[in-house]
Design a protein around this motif. Structure first.
Motif, PDB file in Angstrom:
ATOM      1  N   ALA A   7       1.178   6.663  -6.890  1.00 43.76           N
ATOM      2  CA  ALA A   7       0.080   7.590  -7.164  1.00 43.76           C
ATOM      3  C   ALA A   7       0.533   9.034  -6.977  1.00 43.76           C
ATOM      4  O   ALA A   7       0.167   9.913  -7.772  1.00 43.76           O
ATOM      5  CB  ALA A   7      -1.115   7.281  -6.261  1.00 43.76           C
ATOM      6  N   ARG A   8       1.340   9.287  -5.966  1.00 51.22           N
ATOM      7  CA  ARG A   8       1.864  10.637  -5.746  1.00 51.22           C
ATOM      8  C   ARG A   8       2.762  11.068  -6.907  1.00 51.22           C
ATOM      9  O   ARG A   8       2.696  12.218  -7.354  1.00 51.22           O
ATOM     10  CB  ARG A   8       2.641  10.702  -4.437  1.00 51.22           C
ATOM     11  CG  ARG A   8       1.755  10.706  -3.224  1.00 51.22           C
ATOM     12  CD  ARG A   8       2.556  10.743  -1.952  1.00 51.22           C
ATOM     13  NE  ARG A   8       1.674  10.881  -0.812  1.00 51.22           N
ATOM     14  CZ  ARG A   8       1.997  10.536   0.416  1.00 51.22           C
ATOM     15  NH1 ARG A   8       3.191  10.037   0.677  1.00 51.22           N
ATOM     16  NH2 ARG A   8       1.137  10.689   1.394  1.00 51.22           N
ATOM     17  N   ARG A   9       3.612  10.158  -7.385  1.00 50.58           N
ATOM     18  CA  ARG A   9       4.480  10.483  -8.525  1.00 50.58           C
ATOM     19  C   ARG A   9       3.651  10.808  -9.761  1.00 50.58           C
ATOM     20  O   ARG A   9       3.923  11.777 -10.473  1.00 50.58           O
ATOM     21  CB  ARG A   9       5.428   9.322  -8.833  1.00 50.58           C
ATOM     22  CG  ARG A   9       6.665   9.281  -7.976  1.00 50.58           C
ATOM     23  CD  ARG A   9       7.705   8.315  -8.511  1.00 50.58           C
ATOM     24  NE  ARG A   9       7.282   6.937  -8.491  1.00 50.58           N
ATOM     25  CZ  ARG A   9       7.472   6.093  -7.491  1.00 50.58           C
ATOM     26  NH1 ARG A   9       8.101   6.491  -6.407  1.00 50.58           N
ATOM     27  NH2 ARG A   9       7.055   4.857  -7.562  1.00 50.58           N
ATOM     28  N   GLN A  10       2.630  10.000 -10.012  1.00 49.92           N
ATOM     29  CA  GLN A  10       1.777  10.240 -11.172  1.00 49.92           C
ATOM     30  C   GLN A  10       1.016  11.553 -11.030  1.00 49.92           C
ATOM     31  O   GLN A  10       0.878  12.308 -11.999  1.00 49.92           O
ATOM     32  CB  GLN A  10       0.798   9.079 -11.357  1.00 49.92           C
ATOM     33  CG  GLN A  10       1.458   7.812 -11.833  1.00 49.92           C
ATOM     34  CD  GLN A  10       0.488   6.656 -11.934  1.00 49.92           C
ATOM     35  OE1 GLN A  10      -0.705   6.778 -11.627  1.00 49.92           O
ATOM     36  NE2 GLN A  10       0.984   5.506 -12.360  1.00 49.92           N
ATOM     37  N   ASN A  11       0.535  11.837  -9.841  1.00 55.86           N
ATOM     38  CA  ASN A  11      -0.187  13.075  -9.581  1.00 55.86           C
ATOM     39  C   ASN A  11       0.722  14.285  -9.812  1.00 55.86           C
ATOM     40  O   ASN A  11       0.313  15.280 -10.426  1.00 55.86           O
ATOM     41  CB  ASN A  11      -0.749  13.077  -8.160  1.00 55.86           C
ATOM     42  CG  ASN A  11      -1.690  14.231  -7.911  1.00 55.86           C
ATOM     43  OD1 ASN A  11      -2.346  14.721  -8.819  1.00 55.86           O
ATOM     44  ND2 ASN A  11      -1.747  14.667  -6.663  1.00 55.86           N
ATOM     45  N   GLU A  12       1.951  14.202  -9.331  1.00 58.55           N
ATOM     46  CA  GLU A  12       2.901  15.295  -9.512  1.00 58.55           C
ATOM     47  C   GLU A  12       3.222  15.493 -10.996  1.00 58.55           C
ATOM     48  O   GLU A  12       3.281  16.623 -11.481  1.00 58.55           O
ATOM     49  CB  GLU A  12       4.182  15.032  -8.714  1.00 58.55           C
ATOM     50  CG  GLU A  12       5.220  16.112  -8.851  1.00 58.55           C
ATOM     51  CD  GLU A  12       4.773  17.475  -8.354  1.00 58.55           C
ATOM     52  OE1 GLU A  12       5.349  18.480  -8.812  1.00 58.55           O
ATOM     53  OE2 GLU A  12       3.862  17.558  -7.519  1.00 58.55           O
ATOM     54  N   LEU A  26       0.825  -1.212   0.000  1.00 60.26           N
ATOM     55  CA  LEU A  26       0.000   0.000   0.000  1.00 60.26           C
ATOM     56  C   LEU A  26       0.864   1.269   0.000  1.00 60.26           C
ATOM     57  O   LEU A  26       0.550   2.234  -0.700  1.00 60.26           O
ATOM     58  CB  LEU A  26      -0.952  -0.002   1.192  1.00 60.26           C
ATOM     59  CG  LEU A  26      -2.083  -1.026   1.111  1.00 60.26           C
ATOM     60  CD1 LEU A  26      -2.820  -1.107   2.439  1.00 60.26           C
ATOM     61  CD2 LEU A  26      -3.028  -0.700  -0.024  1.00 60.26           C
ATOM     62  N   GLU A  27       1.954   1.264   0.762  1.00 62.18           N
ATOM     63  CA  GLU A  27       2.864   2.416   0.753  1.00 62.18           C
ATOM     64  C   GLU A  27       3.452   2.627  -0.642  1.00 62.18           C
ATOM     65  O   GLU A  27       3.559   3.764  -1.116  1.00 62.18           O
ATOM     66  CB  GLU A  27       3.999   2.209   1.756  1.00 62.18           C
ATOM     67  CG  GLU A  27       3.595   2.335   3.197  1.00 62.18           C
ATOM     68  CD  GLU A  27       4.713   1.985   4.174  1.00 62.18           C
ATOM     69  OE1 GLU A  27       4.596   2.389   5.343  1.00 62.18           O
ATOM     70  OE2 GLU A  27       5.691   1.314   3.779  1.00 62.18           O
ATOM     71  N   ASP A  28       3.817   1.536  -1.293  1.00 61.90           N
ATOM     72  CA  ASP A  28       4.387   1.609  -2.634  1.00 61.90           C
ATOM     73  C   ASP A  28       3.360   2.140  -3.634  1.00 61.90           C
ATOM     74  O   ASP A  28       3.681   2.978  -4.478  1.00 61.90           O
ATOM     75  CB  ASP A  28       4.885   0.222  -3.049  1.00 61.90           C
ATOM     76  CG  ASP A  28       5.901   0.268  -4.158  1.00 61.90           C
ATOM     77  OD1 ASP A  28       6.838   1.080  -4.078  1.00 61.90           O
ATOM     78  OD2 ASP A  28       5.754  -0.522  -5.116  1.00 61.90           O
ATOM     79  N   GLN A  29       2.126   1.675  -3.529  1.00 60.87           N
ATOM     80  CA  GLN A  29       1.062   2.159  -4.411  1.00 60.87           C
ATOM     81  C   GLN A  29       0.792   3.641  -4.178  1.00 60.87           C
ATOM     82  O   GLN A  29       0.579   4.402  -5.129  1.00 60.87           O
ATOM     83  CB  GLN A  29      -0.221   1.350  -4.205  1.00 60.87           C
ATOM     84  CG  GLN A  29      -0.127  -0.051  -4.724  1.00 60.87           C
ATOM     85  CD  GLN A  29      -1.339  -0.904  -4.350  1.00 60.87           C
ATOM     86  OE1 GLN A  29      -2.106  -0.567  -3.437  1.00 60.87           O
ATOM     87  NE2 GLN A  29      -1.511  -2.005  -5.043  1.00 60.87           N
ATOM     88  N   LEU A  30       0.805   4.056  -2.927  1.00 53.81           N
ATOM     89  CA  LEU A  30       0.591   5.467  -2.603  1.00 53.81           C
ATOM     90  C   LEU A  30       1.703   6.331  -3.196  1.00 53.81           C
ATOM     91  O   LEU A  30       1.442   7.379  -3.780  1.00 53.81           O
ATOM     92  CB  LEU A  30       0.510   5.664  -1.091  1.00 53.81           C
ATOM     93  CG  LEU A  30       0.344   7.100  -0.607  1.00 53.81           C
ATOM     94  CD1 LEU A  30      -0.924   7.740  -1.169  1.00 53.81           C
ATOM     95  CD2 LEU A  30       0.354   7.144   0.911  1.00 53.81           C
ATOM     96  N   GLU A  31       2.940   5.886  -3.053  1.00 55.56           N
ATOM     97  CA  GLU A  31       4.068   6.645  -3.600  1.00 55.56           C
ATOM     98  C   GLU A  31       3.962   6.742  -5.124  1.00 55.56           C
ATOM     99  O   GLU A  31       4.213   7.807  -5.692  1.00 55.56           O
ATOM    100  CB  GLU A  31       5.395   5.991  -3.203  1.00 55.56           C
ATOM    101  CG  GLU A  31       6.604   6.769  -3.667  1.00 55.56           C
ATOM    102  CD  GLU A  31       6.657   8.187  -3.149  1.00 55.56           C
ATOM    103  OE1 GLU A  31       7.160   9.063  -3.884  1.00 55.56           O
ATOM    104  OE2 GLU A  31       6.198   8.450  -2.024  1.00 55.56           O
TER     105      GLU A  31
END
Length: 105
Positions: free
Chosen positions: A90-95, A83-88
């Motif tokens: 998603a943050r990269r894609q969002n940025e 889940l931490e990896d998926q969140l990171e």
């Protein structure tokens, strides 16, 4: 096929044997097998069928070992790390999307 110089900088290149991976992460080979069974990491296989690990996978394995050493059950540690990896990601894609939008305006 990637050239040797390209592989050294690639976090996903499966450069490490199981024995070396265990040594680097401070985990046992059995622990690494259990991470594979728990689907946290899926090591590549050599032509002879031996597991090969990337630096990225070693970081995940080391994080899992730390969590288990602190009392977190293995399955829970694996789920948290996934889940931490998926969140990171998603943050990269969002940025990246945000920068793309700013560049287009």
């Amino acid at each position: 096929m990637a050239q040797p110089d390209d592989m050294f900088g690639d976090d996903d290149y499966p450069a490490y044997t199981m024995g070396r991976a265990a040594e680097i992460t401070g985990a046992s080979q059995d622990f690494l097998r259990r991470l594979d069974e728990a689907k946290l990491i899926a090591p590549s296989r050599s032509a002879g069928g031996h597991r090969r690990y990337s630096r990225y996978q070693l970081r995940l394995a080391a994080r899992a070992r730390e969590m288990v050493d602190q009392g977190t059950p293995l399955e829970a540690a694996c789920r948290i790390i996934i889940l931490e990896d998926q969140l990171e990601e998603a943050r990269r894609q969002n940025e990246a999307y945000r920068r793309q939008q700013e560049a287009g305006t």
